[in-house]
Design an enzyme around this catalytic site. Structure first.
Site, PDB file in Angstrom:
ATOM      1  N   LYS A 143       0.856  -1.225   0.068  1.00  0.00           N
ATOM      2  CA  LYS A 143      -0.167  -0.067  -0.058  1.00  0.00           C
ATOM      3  C   LYS A 143       0.813   1.124  -0.080  1.00  0.00           C
ATOM      4  O   LYS A 143       2.032   1.258   0.151  1.00  0.00           O
ATOM      5  CB  LYS A 143      -0.761   0.094   1.343  1.00  0.00           C
ATOM      6  CG  LYS A 143      -0.117  -0.058   2.623  1.00  0.00           C
ATOM      7  CD  LYS A 143      -1.070  -0.257   3.527  1.00  0.00           C
ATOM      8  CE  LYS A 143      -0.346  -0.207   4.980  1.00  0.00           C
ATOM      9  NZ  LYS A 143      -1.081  -0.669   6.139  1.00  0.00           N
ATOM     10  N   ARG A 170     -10.997  -0.261  14.937  1.00  0.00           N
ATOM     11  CA  ARG A 170     -10.950   0.807  13.526  1.00  0.00           C
ATOM     12  C   ARG A 170     -11.809   0.256  12.438  1.00  0.00           C
ATOM     13  O   ARG A 170     -12.745  -0.029  12.592  1.00  0.00           O
ATOM     14  CB  ARG A 170      -9.545   0.698  13.171  1.00  0.00           C
ATOM     15  CG  ARG A 170      -8.764   1.884  12.481  1.00  0.00           C
ATOM     16  CD  ARG A 170      -7.224   1.796  12.502  1.00  0.00           C
ATOM     17  NE  ARG A 170      -7.042   0.651  11.431  1.00  0.00           N
ATOM     18  CZ  ARG A 170      -5.566   0.566  11.058  1.00  0.00           C
ATOM     19  NH1 ARG A 170      -4.663   1.335  11.334  1.00  0.00           N
ATOM     20  NH2 ARG A 170      -5.204  -0.295  10.355  1.00  0.00           N
ATOM     21  N   HIS A 220      -6.801  -7.222  12.437  1.00  0.00           N
ATOM     22  CA  HIS A 220      -5.581  -6.415  12.566  1.00  0.00           C
ATOM     23  C   HIS A 220      -5.288  -6.230  14.041  1.00  0.00           C
ATOM     24  O   HIS A 220      -6.064  -5.816  14.684  1.00  0.00           O
ATOM     25  CB  HIS A 220      -5.487  -5.201  11.591  1.00  0.00           C
ATOM     26  CG  HIS A 220      -4.325  -4.431  11.284  1.00  0.00           C
ATOM     27  ND1 HIS A 220      -3.239  -5.360  10.928  1.00  0.00           N
ATOM     28  CD2 HIS A 220      -4.287  -3.276  11.292  1.00  0.00           C
ATOM     29  CE1 HIS A 220      -2.366  -4.237  10.850  1.00  0.00           C
ATOM     30  NE2 HIS A 220      -2.652  -2.934  10.774  1.00  0.00           N
ATOM     31  N   ARG A 271       0.770 -10.995   6.882  1.00  0.00           N
ATOM     32  CA  ARG A 271       0.760  -9.582   5.945  1.00  0.00           C
ATOM     33  C   ARG A 271       1.790  -8.612   6.557  1.00  0.00           C
ATOM     34  O   ARG A 271       1.515  -7.484   6.890  1.00  0.00           O
ATOM     35  CB  ARG A 271      -0.784  -9.031   6.176  1.00  0.00           C
ATOM     36  CG  ARG A 271      -2.038  -9.849   5.895  1.00  0.00           C
ATOM     37  CD  ARG A 271      -3.333  -8.975   6.099  1.00  0.00           C
ATOM     38  NE  ARG A 271      -3.353  -8.163   7.211  1.00  0.00           N
ATOM     39  CZ  ARG A 271      -3.986  -8.621   8.217  1.00  0.00           C
ATOM     40  NH1 ARG A 271      -4.485  -9.588   8.253  1.00  0.00           N
ATOM     41  NH2 ARG A 271      -3.853  -7.697   9.265  1.00  0.00           N
ATOM     42  N   TYR A 312      16.997  30.621   6.779  1.00  0.00           N
ATOM     43  CA  TYR A 312      15.998  31.636   7.004  1.00  0.00           C
ATOM     44  C   TYR A 312      16.157  31.622   8.483  1.00  0.00           C
ATOM     45  O   TYR A 312      16.136  30.591   9.389  1.00  0.00           O
ATOM     46  CB  TYR A 312      14.596  31.135   6.741  1.00  0.00           C
ATOM     47  CG  TYR A 312      14.467  30.804   5.409  1.00  0.00           C
ATOM     48  CD1 TYR A 312      14.710  32.177   4.660  1.00  0.00           C
ATOM     49  CD2 TYR A 312      13.748  29.954   4.858  1.00  0.00           C
ATOM     50  CE1 TYR A 312      14.171  32.216   3.320  1.00  0.00           C
ATOM     51  CE2 TYR A 312      13.349  29.925   3.238  1.00  0.00           C
ATOM     52  CZ  TYR A 312      13.578  31.043   2.514  1.00  0.00           C
ATOM     53  OH  TYR A 312      13.588  31.394   1.264  1.00  0.00           O
ATOM     54  N   CYS A 353      14.772  24.166   4.457  1.00  0.00           N
ATOM     55  CA  CYS A 353      14.026  25.146   3.591  1.00  0.00           C
ATOM     56  C   CYS A 353      13.157  24.234   2.576  1.00  0.00           C
ATOM     57  O   CYS A 353      12.968  23.125   2.581  1.00  0.00           O
ATOM     58  CB  CYS A 353      14.858  26.147   2.739  1.00  0.00           C
ATOM     59  SG  CYS A 353      16.112  26.949   3.565  1.00  0.00           S
ATOM     60  N   MET A 354      12.343  25.018   1.757  1.00  0.00           N
ATOM     61  CA  MET A 354      11.283  24.070   0.965  1.00  0.00           C
ATOM     62  C   MET A 354      12.131  23.500  -0.012  1.00  0.00           C
ATOM     63  O   MET A 354      11.845  22.157  -0.435  1.00  0.00           O
ATOM     64  CB  MET A 354      10.354  25.222   0.032  1.00  0.00           C
ATOM     65  CG  MET A 354       9.574  24.196  -0.671  1.00  0.00           C
ATOM     66  SD  MET A 354       8.318  25.293  -1.598  1.00  0.00           S
ATOM     67  CE  MET A 354       7.451  26.187  -0.441  1.00  0.00           C
ATOM     68  N   ASP A 355      13.363  23.779  -0.450  1.00  0.00           N
ATOM     69  CA  ASP A 355      14.265  22.964  -1.630  1.00  0.00           C
ATOM     70  C   ASP A 355      15.544  22.778  -1.182  1.00  0.00           C
ATOM     71  O   ASP A 355      16.141  22.382  -1.954  1.00  0.00           O
ATOM     72  CB  ASP A 355      14.001  23.854  -3.110  1.00  0.00           C
ATOM     73  CG  ASP A 355      12.761  24.720  -2.995  1.00  0.00           C
ATOM     74  OD1 ASP A 355      11.775  23.949  -3.334  1.00  0.00           O
ATOM     75  OD2 ASP A 355      12.575  25.993  -2.757  1.00  0.00           O
TER      76      ASP A 355
HETATM   77  C1  LIG Z   1      -0.485  -1.653   6.661  1.00  0.00           C
HETATM   78  C2  LIG Z   1      -1.489  -3.061   7.437  1.00  0.00           C
HETATM   79  C3  LIG Z   1      -0.314  -4.094   7.545  1.00  0.00           C
HETATM   80  C4  LIG Z   1       0.976  -4.138   7.531  1.00  0.00           C
HETATM   81  O1  LIG Z   1       1.384  -3.539   8.887  1.00  0.00           O
HETATM   82  P1  LIG Z   1       3.180  -3.492   8.947  1.00  0.00           P
HETATM   83  O2  LIG Z   1       2.898  -3.098  10.272  1.00  0.00           O
HETATM   84  O3  LIG Z   1       3.508  -2.505   8.093  1.00  0.00           O
HETATM   85  O4  LIG Z   1       3.450  -4.801   8.817  1.00  0.00           O
HETATM   86  C5  LIG Z   1      -1.055  -5.462   7.585  1.00  0.00           C
HETATM   87  N1  LIG Z   1      -2.339  -5.266   7.414  1.00  0.00           N
HETATM   88  C6  LIG Z   1      -3.089  -4.056   7.321  1.00  0.00           C
HETATM   89  C7  LIG Z   1      -4.533  -4.369   7.540  1.00  0.00           C
HETATM   90  C8  LIG Z   1      -2.373  -2.953   7.342  1.00  0.00           C
HETATM   91  O5  LIG Z   1      -3.235  -1.972   7.276  1.00  0.00           O
END
Ligand SMILES: *Cc1c(COP(=O)(O)O)cnc(C)c1O
Length: 398
Positions: free
Chosen positions: A38, A136, A168, A224, A269, A318-320
């Site tokens: 992601k 969540r 999760h 995951r 700055y 700075c920005m750049d």
């Molecule tokens: C981002 C995410 C993960 C991965 O989590 P990490 O801590 O980066 O390993 C796994 N499952 C879900 C639902 C997530 O949103």
């Protein structure tokens, strides 16, 4: 090839090493590995990361949004993909048509998946998400029975194919936290109820990086990992998870200018730093518009690597651009215009890392790497534009 002004270079060999390590741990528990890509592969580039991860032993890919899933399919990646966070009324037809699995946490998600399946002319593969204590995304346990009833009806109609029950973790970075076992028990309850109600075997998945690395008892059928794929250790404290992860991203720039400045001159700055004597300074053309947070400049401990040596950044970001102190003007420093500047990287030779930036900023390295260069797929909507009728002084709100 000339190196860019500022760039994030991704070491795909390091990435493959990390995925092989994670998939090896999962394999020992009989679990498969879903590499989470992601947010453009945590800022590393989703498609090349996905390819490397599949090469190194991942069998699945995980993304947050349907756009991210579509990018993988457009990139020619045919492996199983799970996409898990959807907004109301999102059209999932293309996802179903390209065999993207969908996370389902509510009756509305389920209805959207079913609608897409009817439009695509093939069943939607769904992973039913139970909220086991993160509060969540996910279906609360008291609504689980009703969700399963709705799934059962759609299975009968032939529009939904349930694949998994998943959840999760809230405290995986603290492997002995008591909530981990409680969440696992709630997942197992929900999984048992689902297999009984739907009359078929379903996968179970729960573990993110931290749990993949430290809690093999929570691997279930599929893990995951995200952050560990990129070589960053999610477990805090000395030694972290104890596994040999290699950071894949080097964020770097090049010295644009080397010069000397007289004693007692303010730098950048606001003149937050003044030369204590005649100094040699290097200008680095990377700033907060490139993902170098301005707050780093407030710590007084922010350094970059030039020629393998840590050099302090002085004055404000700075920005750049930022300014680096190379020491007294009359001492040799060995830095030349065009030299590579490591903003952060794997940390070899004690050079800065993303974890060090996170520490200085009071955040986590996840935010540091995803913040590099911004998030290109963020759509920039302009709203509330009001054009003054007399044609002068248009006032705009972004
Ligand atoms: C981002 C995410 C993960 C991965 O989590 P990490 O801590 O980066 O390993 C796994 N499952 C879900 C639902 C997530 O949103």
């Amino acid at each position: 090839m000339t190196a860019a002004r500022v760039e994030a270079v991704v070491d795909l060999a390091a990435l493959r090493h990390n995925v092989a390590l994670l998939a090896g741990l999962a394999g020992r528990s009989g679990a498969s590995t879903m590499a989470v890509v992601k947010a453009d592969g945590y800022g590393h580039g989703a498609v090349p990361v996905a390819r490397a991860a599949l090469d190194a032993g991942a069998a699945w890919l995980g993304v947050c949004t349907l756009e991210e899933a579509a990018e993988l399919r457009a990139g020619g990646i045919g492996a199983p993909v799970l996409s898990w966070l959807h907004v109301p009324d999102e059209d999932m037809t293309a996802a179903v048509a390209t065999a993207v699995d969908l996370g389902v946490a509510s009756p509305r998600d389920l209805a959207a998946a079913a609608g897409a399946a009817r439009a695509a002319g093939r069943p939607a593969r769904v992973h039913l998400k139970i909220d086991t204590g993160l509060s969540r995304n996910g279906c609360p346990p008291h609504d689980w029975g009703a969700l399963l009833d709705a799934v059962a009806g759609l299975v009968e109609e032939g529009v939904v194919e349930p694949v998994a029950v998943w959840s999760h973790l809230a405290h995986a970075d603290d492997p002995s936290h008591p909530t981990l076992d409680r969440q696992a028990a709630r997942l197992d309850d929900a999984h048992r109820a689902a297999t009984a109600r739907l009359g078929r075997p379903l996968l179970a998945h729960l573990a993110n990086s931290a749990a993949t690395l430290t809690r093999p008892d929570l691997h279930r059928d599929l893990v995951r990992p995200g952050i560990a794929v990129y070589g960053l250790d999610p477990v805090e404290g000395p030694g972290g998870s104890g596994h040999d992860l290699r950071p894949a991203m080097t964020f770097r720039s090049r010295v644009a200018l080397v010069k000397t400045v007289a004693a007692g001159e303010g730098v950048s700055y606001g003149h937050t730093w003044t030369t204590p004597g005649p100094r040699a300074l290097a200008l680095v053309p990377a700033g907060y518009a490139d993902g170098v947070p301005r707050l780093l400049g407030s710590s007084g401990r922010f350094a970059v690597g030039i020629g393998g040596v840590r050099r302090p950044v002085v004055g404000r970001v700075c920005m750049d651009q930022v300014v680096v102190d190379l020491g007294p003007a009359d001492e040799p420093h060995g830095v030349a215009e065009g030299d590579e500047v490591v903003l952060f990287g794997p940390g070899d030779g004690g050079l800065p890392t993303a974890a060090e930036w996170a520490e200085l900023l009071g955040t986590i390295h996840y935010e540091v790497v995803t913040g590099v260069g911004g998030r290109p797929r963020l759509s920039r909507a302009t709203t509330g534009v009001t054009q003054a009728t007399d044609g002068v002084n248009p006032s705009r709100t972004w």
